[in-house]
Scaffold this motif. Structure first.
Motif, short mmCIF file in Angstrom:
data_model
loop_
_atom_site.label_atom_id
_atom_site.label_comp_id
_atom_site.label_asym_id
_atom_site.label_seq_id
_atom_site.Cartn_x
_atom_site.Cartn_y
_atom_site.Cartn_z
N THR A 150 36.50 21.67 33.13
CA THR A 150 36.02 22.89 33.78
C THR A 150 34.89 22.55 34.74
N ALA A 151 34.65 23.43 35.67
CA ALA A 151 33.48 23.38 36.54
C ALA A 151 33.20 24.80 36.99
N TYR A 152 31.93 25.08 37.24
CA TYR A 152 31.54 26.43 37.66
C TYR A 152 30.63 26.42 38.90
N THR A 153 30.19 25.22 39.31
CA THR A 153 29.25 25.11 40.42
C THR A 153 29.69 23.98 41.36
N THR A 154 29.17 24.01 42.59
CA THR A 154 29.51 22.97 43.57
C THR A 154 29.06 21.59 43.13
N ARG A 211 40.06 16.28 46.03
CA ARG A 211 41.30 15.75 45.50
C ARG A 211 41.89 16.61 44.39
N ALA A 212 41.08 17.01 43.43
CA ALA A 212 41.60 17.68 42.24
C ALA A 212 42.18 19.05 42.57
N MET A 213 43.17 19.46 41.78
CA MET A 213 43.74 20.79 41.92
C MET A 213 42.77 21.81 41.34
N LEU A 214 42.53 22.88 42.07
CA LEU A 214 41.65 23.95 41.60
C LEU A 214 42.49 25.06 40.98
N VAL A 215 42.22 25.33 39.71
CA VAL A 215 42.88 26.41 38.98
C VAL A 215 41.81 27.39 38.51
N ILE A 216 42.10 28.68 38.62
CA ILE A 216 41.12 29.71 38.23
C ILE A 216 41.72 30.62 37.17
N ASP A 217 40.94 30.87 36.13
CA ASP A 217 41.36 31.81 35.09
C ASP A 217 41.42 33.24 35.63
N MET A 218 42.44 33.96 35.24
CA MET A 218 42.47 35.39 35.48
C MET A 218 41.72 36.06 34.34
N PRO A 219 40.69 36.87 34.64
CA PRO A 219 39.88 37.45 33.57
C PRO A 219 40.61 38.54 32.81
N PHE A 220 40.10 38.82 31.64
CA PHE A 220 40.65 39.85 30.78
C PHE A 220 40.73 41.19 31.52
N GLY A 221 41.90 41.83 31.45
CA GLY A 221 42.10 43.13 32.08
C GLY A 221 42.62 43.06 33.50
N SER A 222 42.81 41.84 34.03
CA SER A 222 43.23 41.72 35.44
C SER A 222 44.72 41.48 35.60
N ASP A 243 35.33 15.62 40.60
CA ASP A 243 36.50 15.60 41.50
C ASP A 243 37.24 14.26 41.50
N SER A 244 36.51 13.16 41.57
CA SER A 244 37.16 11.86 41.74
C SER A 244 37.93 11.42 40.50
N GLU A 245 37.58 11.93 39.34
CA GLU A 245 38.23 11.49 38.10
C GLU A 245 39.23 12.50 37.55
N CYS A 246 39.20 13.72 38.02
CA CYS A 246 40.03 14.78 37.44
C CYS A 246 41.27 15.05 38.30
N ASP A 247 42.34 15.39 37.62
CA ASP A 247 43.55 15.87 38.28
C ASP A 247 43.49 17.38 38.48
N ILE A 248 42.93 18.08 37.49
CA ILE A 248 42.79 19.54 37.55
C ILE A 248 41.35 19.90 37.22
N VAL A 286 33.04 26.15 43.36
CA VAL A 286 33.74 24.93 42.95
C VAL A 286 34.62 24.41 44.09
N ALA A 287 35.27 25.30 44.81
CA ALA A 287 36.14 24.89 45.91
C ALA A 287 35.38 24.05 46.93
N ARG A 288 34.12 24.37 47.15
CA ARG A 288 33.32 23.63 48.14
C ARG A 288 33.07 22.18 47.71
N GLY A 289 33.23 21.90 46.43
CA GLY A 289 32.95 20.55 45.94
C GLY A 289 34.17 19.70 45.68
#
Length: 277
Positions: A28-32, A82-93, A39-44, A76-79
Motif C-alpha cells: 500500500t501507499a497513501y502519499t507521494t 512503473r508499478a500499477m496503481l490500484v485504488i480501493d472503492m470505499p464502502f457504499g460506493s 515504486d521500483s520494487e513493487c508490481d502493484i 500516490v500517482a505522482r510518485g
C-alpha cells in the motif's frame, strides 16, 4: 482534477500474465514520498481504504469517502513510474447497483490515473465486476476477510476454516470468472489459499494467506514497523521505524529543553558571507 500517467506502468493484463510465475510484489501507499520509495520494487501499489485507519485515525475502513480515496490516489500517482496503481472503492460506493459502481469507479480512475479499482465481495459482487470489466474498468477482487463487512463477519476473524472454506472458494471462483484480473485473499488458512490459487485462472494476492499465493501484499506502515503497538500475525516487520522515530523525537525534545539545539552550525550569522540554503 486529472493526474498525468506514466505509460510505463504495469497493466491488469501484465499482472494476469504473472499467474504461476514470479510472485507479484504489492504494497500500500497513501502519499507521494512513499509511492516513490516503493515504486521500483513493487508490481502493484494499492491505495487502500486502510488509509482511514493508518493516516486518519478512524476505527475501521467504513468511514472512508470517495474524496479521501481520490486525494490519496492523486498523491500516490505522482510518485509512480512503473508499478500499477490500484485504488480501493470505499464502502457504499459500489454495493447498491452496477451502474452506481461504474460511475464511482470511472471517477476514481479519471481523477487519479489509476489502472484499476479493487472492491470487496465474492459471489454477491460478481454481476458488478462483470458489468465494470465489460465497460473498460479493470477490477481486482477481494475475498476471505473483507474489512468493510466486519459487522456482518463479527470482527476480523480468519475466514474459510472447516466447512466455510467452500464459501470462500466459491467467492474467489465467482470473482475470477466475472473478469477480475487478480484476487486478494485475506486472512484465510494456508491450505485453502493453496487450493484456490491452483483452481482459478487469475493471480491470487495473499495477505495472511500463505506463500502459495501468486503474490503478496502488506500495509506499508505495518511492514516498516511504524506502529509500535499493533502487529497482526500475518505481518512481518522488516524495520522498526516507529521505535526509531520515537528515539529521534525524544532526543530532539531533550536537546530543545537543554538548549543544545539549535547549535551554532544551525544558526545564521549577521553577514551574508556564508553559503547556505
Amino acid at each position: 482534477m486529472s493526474v498525468s500517467v506514466s505509460h510505463n506502468r504495469l497493466s491488469g493484463s501484465d499482472v494476469r500474465s504473472r499467474k504461476s510465475g514470479t510472485p507479484l510484489v504489492c504494497l500500500t501507499a497513501y502519499t507521494t514520498p512513499v509511492a516513490r520509495l516503493v515504486d521500483s520494487e513493487c508490481d502493484i501499489v494499492l491505495v487502500g481504504d486502510s488509509v482511514g485507519m493508518v493516516l486518519h485515525g478512524l476505527p475501521s475502513t467504513l468511514g472512508v469517502t470517495m474524496e479521501m480515496m481520490i486525494l490519496h490516489g492523486q498523491a500516490v500517482a505522482r510518485g509512480l513510474e512503473r508499478a500499477m496503481l490500484v485504488i480501493d472503492m470505499p464502502f457504499g460506493s459500489y454495493e447498491a447497483d452496477p451502474a452506481e459502481a461504474f460511475r464511482n469507479a470511472a471517477r476514481l480512475m479519471t481523477e487519479t490515473g489509476a489502472g484499476a479499482v479493487k472492491l470487496e465481495g465474492g459471489q454477491a459482487m460478481a454481476e458488478t465486476i462483470r458489468f465494470l470489466t465489460a465497460r473498460g474498468i479493470p477490477v481486482m477482487g477481494h475475498v476471505g476477510l473483507t474489512p468493510q463487512s466486519i459487522h456482518m463477519l463479527g470482527g476480523y476473524a480468519v475466514q474459510g476454516r472447516g466447512s466455510d472454506g467452500a464459501r470462500v472458494a466459491a467467492d474467489a471462483r465467482a470473482v475470477s470468472e466475472a473478469g477480475a484480473f487478480a484476487v486478494v485473499l485475506e486472512k484465510v488458512p494456508a491450505r485453502l489459499a493453496a487450493e484456490i490459487t491452483t483452481s482459478i485462472d487469475v493471480p491470487t494476492i495473499g495477505i495472511g494467506a500463505s506463500s502459495a499465493c501468486d503474490g503478496q501484499i502488506l500495509v506499508v506502515d505495518d511492514m516498516l514497523g511504524l506502529f509500535t503497538a499493533f502487529k497482526p500475525k500475518f505481518v512481518k516487520r522488516y524495520a522498526a521505524l516507529g521505535e526509531a522515530a520515537e528515539r529521534a523525537i525524544r532526543s530532539y525534545a531533550e536537546e530543545v529543553r537543554g538548549r543544545r539545539f539549535p547549535a551554532a552550525e544551525h544558526e545564521y550569522a549577521d553577514t551574508a558571507e556564508e553559503i547556505s540554503c
